[in-house]
Scaffold this motif. Structure first.
Motif, PDB file in Angstrom:
ATOM      1  N   SER A 161       0.815  -1.229   0.000  1.00  0.00           N
ATOM      2  CA  SER A 161       0.000   0.000   0.000  1.00  0.00           C
ATOM      3  C   SER A 161       0.845   1.275   0.000  1.00  0.00           C
ATOM      4  CB  SER A 161      -0.951  -0.007   1.193  1.00  0.00           C
ATOM      5  OG  SER A 161      -0.193  -0.088   2.381  1.00  0.00           O
ATOM      6  N   ALA A 162       2.121   1.164   0.344  1.00  0.00           N
ATOM      7  CA  ALA A 162       2.994   2.342   0.297  1.00  0.00           C
ATOM      8  C   ALA A 162       3.094   2.881  -1.135  1.00  0.00           C
ATOM      9  CB  ALA A 162       4.382   1.974   0.811  1.00  0.00           C
ATOM     10  N   TYR A 163       2.757   2.046  -2.103  1.00  0.00           N
ATOM     11  CA  TYR A 163       2.927   2.440  -3.516  1.00  0.00           C
ATOM     12  C   TYR A 163       1.617   2.609  -4.275  1.00  0.00           C
ATOM     13  CZ  TYR A 163       7.602   0.769  -2.421  1.00  0.00           C
ATOM     14  OH  TYR A 163       8.821   0.588  -1.830  1.00  0.00           O
ATOM     15  N   THR A 164       0.476   2.301  -3.621  1.00  0.00           N
ATOM     16  CA  THR A 164      -0.790   2.256  -4.375  1.00  0.00           C
ATOM     17  C   THR A 164      -1.097   3.571  -5.085  1.00  0.00           C
ATOM     18  OG1 THR A 164      -1.586   0.785  -2.639  1.00  0.00           O
ATOM     19  CG2 THR A 164      -3.217   1.556  -4.218  1.00  0.00           C
ATOM     20  N   GLU A 165      -1.025   4.668  -4.328  1.00  0.00           N
ATOM     21  CA  GLU A 165      -1.413   5.961  -4.890  1.00  0.00           C
ATOM     22  C   GLU A 165      -0.500   6.329  -6.070  1.00  0.00           C
ATOM     23  OE1 GLU A 165      -4.083   7.464  -3.948  1.00  0.00           O
ATOM     24  OE2 GLU A 165      -3.847   9.313  -5.101  1.00  0.00           O
ATOM     25  N   ARG A 166       0.819   6.162  -5.858  1.00  0.00           N
ATOM     26  CA  ARG A 166       1.768   6.534  -6.927  1.00  0.00           C
ATOM     27  C   ARG A 166       1.622   5.629  -8.148  1.00  0.00           C
ATOM     28  NH1 ARG A 166       7.280   6.528  -3.833  1.00  0.00           N
ATOM     29  NH2 ARG A 166       6.121   5.294  -2.326  1.00  0.00           N
ATOM     30  N   THR A 167       1.334   4.351  -7.894  1.00  0.00           N
ATOM     31  CA  THR A 167       1.177   3.414  -9.018  1.00  0.00           C
ATOM     32  C   THR A 167      -0.055   3.794  -9.840  1.00  0.00           C
ATOM     33  OG1 THR A 167       2.197   1.693  -7.682  1.00  0.00           O
ATOM     34  CG2 THR A 167       0.967   0.951  -9.606  1.00  0.00           C
ATOM     35  N   LEU A 168      -1.154   4.110  -9.128  1.00  0.00           N
ATOM     36  CA  LEU A 168      -2.376   4.499  -9.842  1.00  0.00           C
ATOM     37  C   LEU A 168      -2.171   5.811 -10.605  1.00  0.00           C
ATOM     38  CD1 LEU A 168      -4.985   3.403  -7.224  1.00  0.00           C
ATOM     39  CD2 LEU A 168      -5.200   2.939  -9.664  1.00  0.00           C
ATOM     40  N   ASN A 169      -1.450   6.749  -9.975  1.00  0.00           N
ATOM     41  CA  ASN A 169      -1.224   8.032 -10.662  1.00  0.00           C
ATOM     42  C   ASN A 169      -0.419   7.844 -11.943  1.00  0.00           C
ATOM     43  OD1 ASN A 169      -2.677   9.418  -8.808  1.00  0.00           O
ATOM     44  ND2 ASN A 169      -0.899  10.064  -7.589  1.00  0.00           N
ATOM     45  N   LEU A 170       0.611   7.009 -11.846  1.00  0.00           N
ATOM     46  CA  LEU A 170       1.428   6.769 -13.044  1.00  0.00           C
ATOM     47  C   LEU A 170       0.611   6.078 -14.127  1.00  0.00           C
ATOM     48  CD1 LEU A 170       4.973   5.796 -11.762  1.00  0.00           C
ATOM     49  CD2 LEU A 170       4.412   7.406 -13.560  1.00  0.00           C
ATOM     50  N   ALA A 209      -8.164  -6.626  -4.093  1.00  0.00           N
ATOM     51  CA  ALA A 209      -9.490  -6.620  -3.452  1.00  0.00           C
ATOM     52  C   ALA A 209      -9.402  -6.429  -1.934  1.00  0.00           C
ATOM     53  CB  ALA A 209     -10.219  -7.920  -3.776  1.00  0.00           C
ATOM     54  N   TYR A 210      -8.252  -6.754  -1.308  1.00  0.00           N
ATOM     55  CA  TYR A 210      -8.198  -6.610   0.158  1.00  0.00           C
ATOM     56  C   TYR A 210      -8.142  -5.167   0.632  1.00  0.00           C
ATOM     57  CZ  TYR A 210      -2.901  -6.721  -0.056  1.00  0.00           C
ATOM     58  OH  TYR A 210      -1.576  -6.510  -0.324  1.00  0.00           O
ATOM     59  N   GLN A 243       1.347  -7.751   3.363  1.00  0.00           N
ATOM     60  CA  GLN A 243       0.788  -7.684   4.710  1.00  0.00           C
ATOM     61  C   GLN A 243       0.357  -6.252   4.951  1.00  0.00           C
ATOM     62  OE1 GLN A 243       0.148 -10.134   6.611  1.00  0.00           O
ATOM     63  NE2 GLN A 243      -0.560  -8.887   8.331  1.00  0.00           N
ATOM     64  N   GLU A 244      -0.940  -6.020   5.138  1.00  0.00           N
ATOM     65  CA  GLU A 244      -1.422  -4.651   5.290  1.00  0.00           C
ATOM     66  C   GLU A 244      -2.121  -4.488   6.640  1.00  0.00           C
ATOM     67  OE1 GLU A 244      -0.546  -2.461   3.335  1.00  0.00           O
ATOM     68  OE2 GLU A 244      -0.125  -3.415   1.410  1.00  0.00           O
ATOM     69  N   PRO A 245      -2.048  -3.267   7.217  1.00  0.00           N
ATOM     70  CA  PRO A 245      -2.701  -3.049   8.519  1.00  0.00           C
ATOM     71  C   PRO A 245      -4.223  -3.016   8.384  1.00  0.00           C
ATOM     72  CG  PRO A 245      -1.752  -1.008   7.681  1.00  0.00           C
ATOM     73  CD  PRO A 245      -1.349  -2.082   6.717  1.00  0.00           C
ATOM     74  N   PRO A 246      -4.947  -3.322   9.480  1.00  0.00           N
ATOM     75  CA  PRO A 246      -6.416  -3.401   9.398  1.00  0.00           C
ATOM     76  C   PRO A 246      -7.093  -2.073   9.083  1.00  0.00           C
ATOM     77  CG  PRO A 246      -5.643  -3.755  11.653  1.00  0.00           C
ATOM     78  CD  PRO A 246      -4.432  -3.700  10.803  1.00  0.00           C
ATOM     79  N   HIS A 247      -6.414  -0.941   9.213  1.00  0.00           N
ATOM     80  CA  HIS A 247      -7.088   0.306   8.826  1.00  0.00           C
ATOM     81  C   HIS A 247      -7.030   0.518   7.306  1.00  0.00           C
ATOM     82  CE1 HIS A 247      -2.930   1.751   9.319  1.00  0.00           C
ATOM     83  NE2 HIS A 247      -3.247   2.703   8.463  1.00  0.00           N
ATOM     84  N   LEU A 248      -6.258  -0.324   6.601  1.00  0.00           N
ATOM     85  CA  LEU A 248      -6.176  -0.179   5.134  1.00  0.00           C
ATOM     86  C   LEU A 248      -6.801  -1.351   4.384  1.00  0.00           C
ATOM     87  CD1 LEU A 248      -2.504   1.126   4.636  1.00  0.00           C
ATOM     88  CD2 LEU A 248      -4.616   2.455   4.589  1.00  0.00           C
ATOM     89  N   ALA A 249      -6.777  -2.541   5.011  1.00  0.00           N
ATOM     90  CA  ALA A 249      -7.215  -3.736   4.274  1.00  0.00           C
ATOM     91  C   ALA A 249      -8.050  -4.646   5.164  1.00  0.00           C
ATOM     92  CB  ALA A 249      -5.990  -4.502   3.777  1.00  0.00           C
ATOM     93  N   TYR A 250      -8.972  -5.373   4.544  1.00  0.00           N
ATOM     94  CA  TYR A 250      -9.789  -6.336   5.300  1.00  0.00           C
ATOM     95  C   TYR A 250      -8.876  -7.385   5.919  1.00  0.00           C
ATOM     96  CZ  TYR A 250     -13.695  -4.507   2.544  1.00  0.00           C
ATOM     97  OH  TYR A 250     -14.624  -3.690   1.969  1.00  0.00           O
ATOM     98  N   PRO A 251      -8.948  -7.550   7.246  1.00  0.00           N
ATOM     99  CA  PRO A 251      -8.080  -8.570   7.851  1.00  0.00           C
ATOM    100  C   PRO A 251      -8.615  -9.991   7.634  1.00  0.00           C
ATOM    101  CG  PRO A 251      -8.914  -6.993   9.507  1.00  0.00           C
ATOM    102  CD  PRO A 251      -9.678  -6.764   8.237  1.00  0.00           C
ATOM    103  N   ARG A 252      -9.955 -10.124   7.463  1.00  0.00           N
ATOM    104  CA  ARG A 252     -10.512 -11.490   7.389  1.00  0.00           C
ATOM    105  C   ARG A 252     -10.668 -11.941   5.947  1.00  0.00           C
ATOM    106  NH1 ARG A 252     -15.661 -11.322  11.173  1.00  0.00           N
ATOM    107  NH2 ARG A 252     -16.199  -9.906   9.488  1.00  0.00           N
TER     108      ARG A 252
END
Ligand SMILES: Cc1cc2nc3c(=O)[nH]c(=O)nc-3n(C[C@H](O)[C@H](O)[C@H](O)COP(=O)(O)OP(=O)(O)OC[C@H]3O[C@@H](n4cnc5c(N)ncnc54)[C@H](O)[C@@H]3O)c2cc1C
Length: 317
Positions: free
Chosen positions: A142-151, A168-169, A196-205
């Protein structure tokens, strides 16, 4: 927990150096990786072609730390595209089965500078367009999601031979998909997500991830999204989700040129072949190269049984 362990191992340099020297680990990794050279990758692509399955060539590598390494990776991608074009003109690969290219933006220099990455990505996409193929941009953590989408956004309208992976997570993916549909550039490889993403960014279950996957998949298959040019690569080995996709496709009469199935090299070959036999487009992600360690660790993190596979190689190889 299990995934967290292996995602963290995938980033550990000391482990990487140690583990990559053990022959039995490579023997286990080679179930998921076609080999260390471009020729190994192309051989796997030809074997898949014989089964009516198409390929995505992935030159393994990520998080390069110098401009020289990012430029070298770019040259390697260009070389792969030269080979693809030669195979096409020499008649050893049909135009319809030309492999796509998968790229990770941190392999092209995203950690160093966004402009460097964009320059390199543009070179690869332009070369792929000339060779008659498509570049699929992998989605990393997720550290790269925004930049990847922008590019992707900056290049996607100019170059129709580009696609992007969406995970999807991530909670944000719902909005990202809507925006891409609205902008007419929803050419999406839909996957569950491998980091591995934190629960405030991705569904844990897992069950919530699966539900999110189905929602996004159905949205992309809908007539409204298709009318705006949406294309979805259903990238999963989850049979329940694939069955759900097949019933929606039948029910909504989704044409075959609006979707495809994608799976990873070495995983569920039976399912890959069965879908191809039914006449669906199936594309398999074929990784090759010497930088196989992080990719292999992520595959181990997805399935505890894979670790027994490594251990068996220690004793029986
Ligand atoms: C073509 C393709 C491209 C991808 N690109 C990206 C990307 O850009 N970014 C990203 O974050 N992730 C990517 N992924 C990985 C994805 O996010 C998942 O981590 C991975 O596909 C496992 O999830 P699943 O959908 O198969 O479902 P799961 O529910 O995890 O698995 C369903 C079934 O598939 C089989 N299976 C799944 N994984 C394995 C494994 N490692 N070994 C053996 N069997 C297994 C098992 O039978 C399992 O029961 C990609 C996956 C595919 C298929």
């Amino acid at each position: 927990m299990w995934r967290a362990l292996f995602v963290s191992l995938s980033r550990n340099r000391t482990m990487k150096e140690r583990v990559m020297r053990w022959g039995f680990v490579w023997r286990a990794a080679s179930r998921f990786v076609a080999g260390e050279t471009l020729e190994d990758g192309l051989r796997a692509i030809r074997e898949l072609e014989a089964l009516g399955i198409r390929g995505i060539l992935d030159h393994l590598g990520e998080n390069v730390e110098s401009e020289a390494d990012a430029n070298r990776a770019t040259e390697d991608y260009l070389l792969a595209l030269d080979r693809i074009e030669t195979m096409r003109s020499g008649g050893s690969l049909a135009l319809s089965s030309l492999p796509h290219l998968a790229v990770k933006l941190t392999h092209l220099g995203l950690d160093i500078h966004e402009e460097l990455c964009e320059r390199n990505l543009r070179r690869v996409i332009e070369r792929a367009a000339r060779a008659g193929t498509v570049v699929e941009i992998d989605m990393e953590s997720s550290a790269y999601t925004e930049r990847t989408l922008n590019l992707y956004r900056r290049l996607a309208s100019e170059y129709p031979n580009t696609r992007i992976a969406i995970q999807a997570y991530l909670y944000r993916s719902r909005e990202d998909v809507e925006r891409l549909i609205e902008e007419g550039i929803a050419r999406i490889r839909l996957c569950k997500g491998a980091y591995q993403e934190p629960p405030h960014l991705a569904y844990p279950r897992k069950r919530d991830v699966d539900a999110s996957y189905v929602r996004l998949m159905e949205r992309l298959l809908s007539a409204e999204a298709r009318a705006r040019g949406a294309y979805v690569a259903i990238a999963t080995h989850d049979e329940r989700i694939i069955q759900r996709a097949l019933s929606r496709i039948r029910e909504w009469e989704v044409p075959r040129d609006a979707f495809e199935f994608q799976m990873l090299y070495g995983i569920r070959r039976d399912l890959q072949a069965a879908l191809a036999r039914q006449g669906f487009t199936v594309r398999v992600y074929v990784p090759y190269g010497t930088e196989w360690y992080p990719y292999f660790m992520r595959r181990l993190g997805e399935r505890p049984a894979n670790v027994w596979f490594v251990v068996r190689n220690l004793f029986y190889a």
